[in-house]
Design an enzyme around this catalytic site. Structure first.
Site, PDB file in Angstrom:
ATOM      1  N   GLY A   1      -3.248  23.091  -7.147  1.00 17.95           N
ATOM      2  CA  GLY A   1      -4.069  22.878  -5.951  1.00 17.95           C
ATOM      3  C   GLY A   1      -5.512  22.610  -6.326  1.00 17.95           C
ATOM      4  O   GLY A   1      -5.832  22.399  -7.495  1.00 17.95           O
ATOM      5  N   ASN A   2      -6.377  22.586  -5.336  1.00 19.16           N
ATOM      6  CA  ASN A   2      -7.805  22.438  -5.621  1.00 19.16           C
ATOM      7  C   ASN A   2      -8.603  23.262  -4.618  1.00 19.16           C
ATOM      8  O   ASN A   2      -8.038  23.883  -3.720  1.00 19.16           O
ATOM      9  CB  ASN A   2      -8.213  20.959  -5.611  1.00 19.16           C
ATOM     10  CG  ASN A   2      -8.003  20.313  -4.266  1.00 19.16           C
ATOM     11  OD1 ASN A   2      -8.621  20.682  -3.283  1.00 19.16           O
ATOM     12  ND2 ASN A   2      -7.087  19.347  -4.203  1.00 19.16           N
ATOM     13  N   ARG A   3      -9.903  23.280  -4.785  1.00 19.89           N
ATOM     14  CA  ARG A   3     -10.745  24.212  -4.032  1.00 19.89           C
ATOM     15  C   ARG A   3     -11.188  23.703  -2.656  1.00 19.89           C
ATOM     16  O   ARG A   3     -12.007  24.331  -2.005  1.00 19.89           O
ATOM     17  CB  ARG A   3     -11.992  24.553  -4.848  1.00 19.89           C
ATOM     18  CG  ARG A   3     -11.698  25.306  -6.106  1.00 19.89           C
ATOM     19  CD  ARG A   3     -12.978  25.776  -6.754  1.00 19.89           C
ATOM     20  NE  ARG A   3     -12.730  26.329  -8.064  1.00 19.89           N
ATOM     21  CZ  ARG A   3     -12.272  27.560  -8.279  1.00 19.89           C
ATOM     22  NH1 ARG A   3     -12.023  28.357  -7.257  1.00 19.89           N
ATOM     23  NH2 ARG A   3     -12.066  27.989  -9.497  1.00 19.89           N
TER      24      ARG A   3
END
Ligand code: C5P
Length: 404
Positions: free
Chosen positions: A211-213
């Protein structure tokens, strides 16, 4: 246009002596063009009659979860509202709302809505200043609830202090401010806007993902701003944040799901704002079962492949007069990289942010961007809240539409 035209408001009235002023609030909201659905608590009926509200509101006042023909009045009211106002809001209703207790129609409606909520407390000074009430108000504010008042002044008991319900005209002004219609140019009236928000999750196995932020806050701010300016919004999102009540929400998780949703919707939309942080790589294969650690100390090799570039695909299929906006998170050569992206992906506008700068981009409530358009114009917006950024992005969209 009236200040609240087209706005659906639930007016909650709880049991304080100030409930008589809620009759005036109801009248003023209707005069301002709102559709008003009153919801009274049982005890509010000790101070005012249901008939007063029936006579003035846009639909009959409701009191109970159980006695109307509608089996689920709280969800109907909550889901269809653009704004819920509670005036007066007693210490009891504030406490229940803060605790998430939904044991009457008003508190159930408060839980069943994603619309903004405006509470106008009114109570005796000791009750207002009690740490329990102050904690509840702090909790509600933290969750984004708008609080208007109370005023300091003479109270019904004859005492003087904090706890007076704010004047009806102030409640109407606050309602206008919260729904954001006053002052908003309706320059996207009826325009179909597709917005993407949040980071994608690319599954490794049934429990793990890459995932990412991205928080999705910038995309939601664009959806809210577009709605306030009259647009009809479809929001393709990986996260659950309070959305404009009228928006169509398409919930997705992976880049592939986002691509399917965007490609299905793109042709029907006049404007596409691709603010989602789409993963660039995903596992080539998703394991059917959770990958075991094993006892040999080894680690699995997860082979990655590129995800489809959704924005580039939409850019390649852009229909005439469509305006497409992409985002570019950069850490160096901001403008040059963003301009190259604009050309490569065949989009009209790129919103570039330097995500290495403090307070900018992912997870923050603030952002600072350079908005670059295909005709060479550049607008820099210094560090500010994401709604203000949304406003500048949509100003650019409106300008690009006028050039077509
Ligand atoms: O190429 P880059 O990832 O920097 O481009 C960012 C822009 O492209 C964003 O608008 C993002 O939503 C979009 N994008 C996309 N599909 C991808 C990667 C990025 O639509 N696979």
């Amino acid at each position: 246009m009236l200040r609240l035209e087209g706005t659906r408001i639930v007016l909650g009235v709880s049991a304080g002596i100030a409930a008589y002023k809620a009759i005036e609030v109801c009248r003023r909201l209707v005069d301002a063009g709102a559709h008003v659905a009153p919801v009274l608590t049982e005890d509010a009926l000790r101070f005012v009659t249901k008939l007063s509200f029936d006579a003035l509101a846009s639909e009959p006042a409701l009191v109970s979860l159980w006695d109307g023909p509608d089996p689920s009045p709280h969800t109907r009211l909550g889901q269809s509202a653009d704004l819920v106002i509670v005036a007066p809001a007693t210490a009891r209703v504030l406490a229940k709302y803060a605790a998430g207790i939904s044991d009457d129609l008003l508190t159930a409606t408060l839980l069943a809505t994603r619309a903004p909520v405006l509470v106008c407390p009114a109570m005796h000074t000791e009750m207002w200043e009690h740490p329990a009430t102050q904690d509840n108000i702090a909790t509600l504010r933290r969750r984004g609830v708008h609080v208007e008042g109370p005023d300091v002044g003479p109270l019904a008991s004859g005492d003087f202090g904090a706890g007076r319900l704010v004047a009806p005209e102030r409640i109407v002004d606050a309602a206008v401010r919260v729904v954001g219609i006053r002052g908003s140019a309706q320059d996207l009236d009826g325009v179909l806007v597709l917005v993407t928000a949040g980071g994608t999750r690319e599954a490794i196995d049934p429990v793990r993902f890459i995932g990412n932020r991205s928080s999705g806050k910038q995309g939601y701010a664009i959806a809210h701003e577009a709605t306030a300016r009259g647009a009809v919004v479809t929001l393709v999102t990986t996260v659950d944040l309070p959305a404009p009540i009228a928006a169509k929400i398409v919930r997705v998780e992976s880049a592939a799901e986002m691509q399917r949703a965007c490609e299905a919707a793109a042709g029907a939309h006049d404007v596409i704002v691709m603010s989602a942080a789409v993963a660039d790589f995903r596992p080539k294969q998703i394991a059917d079962q959770k990958i075991k650690k094993g006892d040999d100390g080894g680690v699995p090799l997860v082979e990655l492949e590129r995800t489809p570039d959704i924005l580039a695909a939409l850019g390649a299929k852009k229909r005439s007069r469509q305006v497409i906006v992409g985002f570019a998170a950069e850490t160096q050569d901001l403008v040059a990289n963003a301009m190259a992206k604009l050309m490569k992906k065949q989009v009209d506008v790129i919103v570039a942010n330097d995500v290495s700068a403090p307070g900018v981009g992912f997870e923050h409530d603030t952002n600072a961007v350079s908005i670059l358009a295909g005709d060479g114009t550049r607008t820099d917006v210094a560090l500010t809240d994401k709604r203000t950024i949304a406003r500048a992005v949509l100003d650019e969209v409106v300008r690009m539409r006028s050039l077509h």
